[in-house]
Design a protein around this motif. Structure first.
Motif, mmCIF file in Angstrom:
data_model
loop_
_atom_site.group_PDB
_atom_site.id
_atom_site.type_symbol
_atom_site.label_atom_id
_atom_site.label_comp_id
_atom_site.label_asym_id
_atom_site.label_seq_id
_atom_site.Cartn_x
_atom_site.Cartn_y
_atom_site.Cartn_z
ATOM 1 N N TRP A 1 -3.959 -19.411 -26.424
ATOM 2 C CA TRP A 1 -5.446 -19.220 -26.715
ATOM 3 C C TRP A 1 -5.985 -19.757 -27.978
ATOM 4 O O TRP A 1 -6.920 -20.642 -28.083
ATOM 5 C CB TRP A 1 -5.806 -17.799 -26.291
ATOM 6 N N VAL A 2 -5.525 -19.293 -29.013
ATOM 7 C CA VAL A 2 -5.538 -19.761 -30.445
ATOM 8 C C VAL A 2 -5.261 -21.084 -30.621
ATOM 9 O O VAL A 2 -6.102 -21.968 -31.445
ATOM 10 C CB VAL A 2 -5.212 -18.640 -31.409
ATOM 11 N N SER A 3 -4.517 -21.919 -29.950
ATOM 12 C CA SER A 3 -3.987 -23.102 -29.984
ATOM 13 C C SER A 3 -5.013 -24.022 -29.508
ATOM 14 O O SER A 3 -4.964 -25.096 -30.223
ATOM 15 C CB SER A 3 -2.561 -23.324 -29.457
ATOM 16 N N ARG A 4 -5.787 -23.702 -28.676
ATOM 17 C CA ARG A 4 -6.906 -24.436 -27.844
ATOM 18 C C ARG A 4 -7.887 -24.763 -29.303
ATOM 19 O O ARG A 4 -8.634 -25.981 -29.202
ATOM 20 C CB ARG A 4 -7.793 -23.690 -26.992
ATOM 21 N N SER A 5 -8.023 -24.171 -30.374
ATOM 22 C CA SER A 5 -8.926 -24.525 -31.578
ATOM 23 C C SER A 5 -8.506 -25.625 -32.330
ATOM 24 O O SER A 5 -9.221 -26.200 -33.047
ATOM 25 C CB SER A 5 -9.260 -23.038 -32.353
ATOM 26 N N GLU A 6 -7.100 -25.884 -32.322
ATOM 27 C CA GLU A 6 -6.652 -27.138 -33.206
ATOM 28 C C GLU A 6 -6.824 -26.918 -34.298
ATOM 29 O O GLU A 6 -7.235 -27.968 -35.008
ATOM 30 C CB GLU A 6 -7.123 -28.403 -32.409
ATOM 31 N N GLY B 1 -4.178 -26.064 -36.627
ATOM 32 C CA GLY B 1 -2.990 -26.145 -37.115
ATOM 33 C C GLY B 1 -1.886 -25.268 -36.415
ATOM 34 O O GLY B 1 -2.183 -24.580 -35.780
ATOM 35 N N ALA B 2 -0.720 -25.908 -36.493
ATOM 36 C CA ALA B 2 0.377 -25.427 -35.780
ATOM 37 C C ALA B 2 0.719 -23.869 -36.053
ATOM 38 O O ALA B 2 1.259 -23.070 -35.507
ATOM 39 C CB ALA B 2 1.398 -26.391 -35.917
ATOM 40 N N MET B 3 0.627 -23.524 -37.383
ATOM 41 C CA MET B 3 0.885 -22.228 -37.802
ATOM 42 C C MET B 3 0.140 -21.147 -37.786
ATOM 43 O O MET B 3 0.507 -19.948 -37.426
ATOM 44 C CB MET B 3 1.135 -22.522 -39.511
ATOM 45 N N PHE B 4 -1.325 -21.313 -37.564
ATOM 46 C CA PHE B 4 -2.213 -20.197 -37.435
ATOM 47 C C PHE B 4 -2.195 -19.771 -36.125
ATOM 48 O O PHE B 4 -2.312 -18.447 -36.204
ATOM 49 C CB PHE B 4 -3.690 -20.872 -37.820
ATOM 50 N N PRO B 5 -1.977 -20.331 -35.114
ATOM 51 C CA PRO B 5 -1.967 -19.714 -33.679
ATOM 52 C C PRO B 5 -0.503 -18.619 -33.922
ATOM 53 O O PRO B 5 -0.739 -17.739 -33.337
ATOM 54 C CB PRO B 5 -1.770 -20.621 -32.759
ATOM 55 N N ARG B 6 0.456 -19.160 -34.173
ATOM 56 C CA ARG B 6 1.663 -18.319 -34.202
ATOM 57 C C ARG B 6 1.273 -17.078 -35.260
ATOM 58 O O ARG B 6 1.780 -16.179 -34.843
ATOM 59 C CB ARG B 6 2.893 -18.980 -35.091
#
Length: 388
Positions: free
Chosen positions: A256-261, A263-268
């Motif tokens: 869900w957080v990855s949809r905001s694009e 950065g790769a680290m922030f969703p994790r």
């Protein structure tokens, strides 16, 4: 002899009656969940149909009063709730094609177990189903996997005997805890919680092996051998809960957080923290079953702290990897630091609310009440033999 028979009180009778009511209601609810899957496809509609059961499983432990039953049934029900939410969306371990038999469905749903697939033709590594919070470059993954495989080689009955001996030794040591400093007492509780959890899960494994012939995945994978907090919480401690949290919280939140694009680290990072927050809230519910008082949120603080340090580990490893620095701390030193940090933070945040609700005193009294009838029976047997 009258003193012996007086140990069987109406309170014990009422508690066992409540336990049977809780158990029967739980089984009936799971039968409903099983048959509802044939009529309602996976998704939000199935989730809505399961909400009454989820609420019921949350409330049922409140009918119990003894620490022993509350701790066991409460933990079983909280894990069952996670499994039911996953089942609502067609995920394992309850969802299968073709559908599993009703008896197996109930056992997997109600007991904190996961069937081992090590003998199947399609071999998948056990680490792929656990809460994996580290990068693929981390060598500790291979070590954890190898240790899981070695743990699986121990027969369930032998494992139960081993954990029973450890538990007995801890109870013998408990007689001397009144002479210990408070800090040593808290350290003792750390070992006691681990061994008690291992003993409970070993008992469940033996029952599943004896009644159903099932080989199960281990619940713990030598947490004292963890070389990082990610390794400890993701692949060594309470693997059933970590697997459920991975599927229920970590992966969906990360997607869900990855949809905001951004950065790769922030969703994790968000997914890791969200997982630990949910774990803290689950433990607050478990504590409420015991204390029946307003939560102090210390347990949530304990898991938030673990999440923050895990995030620091992730960021540091990522930075070192980007700079091409292949640095790794000595295994012995890292194990001491990891276990020491978990124990010290547990002594500061996890155990104080448990001690405030007198759970340890109540547990000691309950175990004494269970041992007393055995002592009385032994006295009666000796008296009978001497009488002859």
């Amino acid at each position: 002899m009258e003193n012996c028979t007086s140990t069987i009180t109406y309170a014990v009778h009422d508690e066992m009656k409540s336990f049977m009511e809780v158990f029967a209601t739980s089984i009936a609810s799971l039968i409903y969940c099983y048959f509802i899957s044939f009529n309602i496809s996976k998704g939000k509609t199935r989730l809505i149909s399961l909400i009454p059961v989820i609420i019921l499983f949350t409330l049922l432990p409140l009918k119990l009063n003894t620490i022993t039953l509350i701790g066991t049934i409460g933990s079983f029900h909280l894990i069952t709730i996670m499994k039911l939410v996953l089942f609502a969306f067609g995920h394992q371990p309850l969802q299968s094609n073709p559908p599993m038999p009703l008896t197996l469905f109930i056992c997997i749903a109600y007991l904190p177990i996961k069937i081992s697939h090590k003998n199947t033709t399609t071999t998948t590594t056990t680490t792929t189903t656990k809460l994996n919070l580290e990068n693929q470059e981390d060598p500790s993954k291979i070590e954890s996997e190898n240790e899981v495989n070695s743990t699986n080689q121990l027969h369930p009955f032998l494992n139960l005997i081993q954990k029973t001996i450890f538990q007995a030794l801890l109870w013998i040591l408990y007689k001397f805890t009144q002479h210990m400093q408070p800090k040593f007492m808290l350290a003792y509780y750390c070992f006691y919680v681990y061994i008690s959890a291992e003993l409970l899960m070993a008992t469940v494994s033996v029952l599943a092996w004896a009644l159903l012939g099932l080989a199960l995945e281990p619940h713990f994978n030598k947490p004292y051998m963890a070389t990082s907090l990610q390794d400890f919480w993701g692949r060594r401690w309470n693997l059933m809960a970590s697997n459920a949290l991975r599927s229920l919280v970590y992966e969906p939140l990360k997607r869900w957080v990855s949809r905001s694009e951004i950065g790769a680290m922030f969703p994790r990072i968000i997914a890791v923290m969200g997982t630990f927050v949910v774990s803290g809230l689950v433990h607050e519910i478990a504590l409420y079953y015991h204390a029946r008082t307003r939560p102090s949120w210390e347990m949530t603080g304990f898991f938030v702290l673990q999440g923050l340090v895990v995030i620091v580990e992730i960021v540091v490893k990522k930075v070192l990897l980007m700079k091409g620095i292949a640095w790794r701390m000595n295994r012995v030193v890292s194990r001491v630091l990891v276990v020491g940090f978990v124990m010290l933070s547990a002594m500061s945040l996890f155990f104080p609310p448990v001690l405030k609700c007198n759970a340890v005193v109540s547990l000691e009294r309950e175990i004494g009440a269970m041992v007393e009838p055995l002592k009385c029976s032994l006295i009666m047997l000796i008296s009978f033999v001497n009488g002859k």
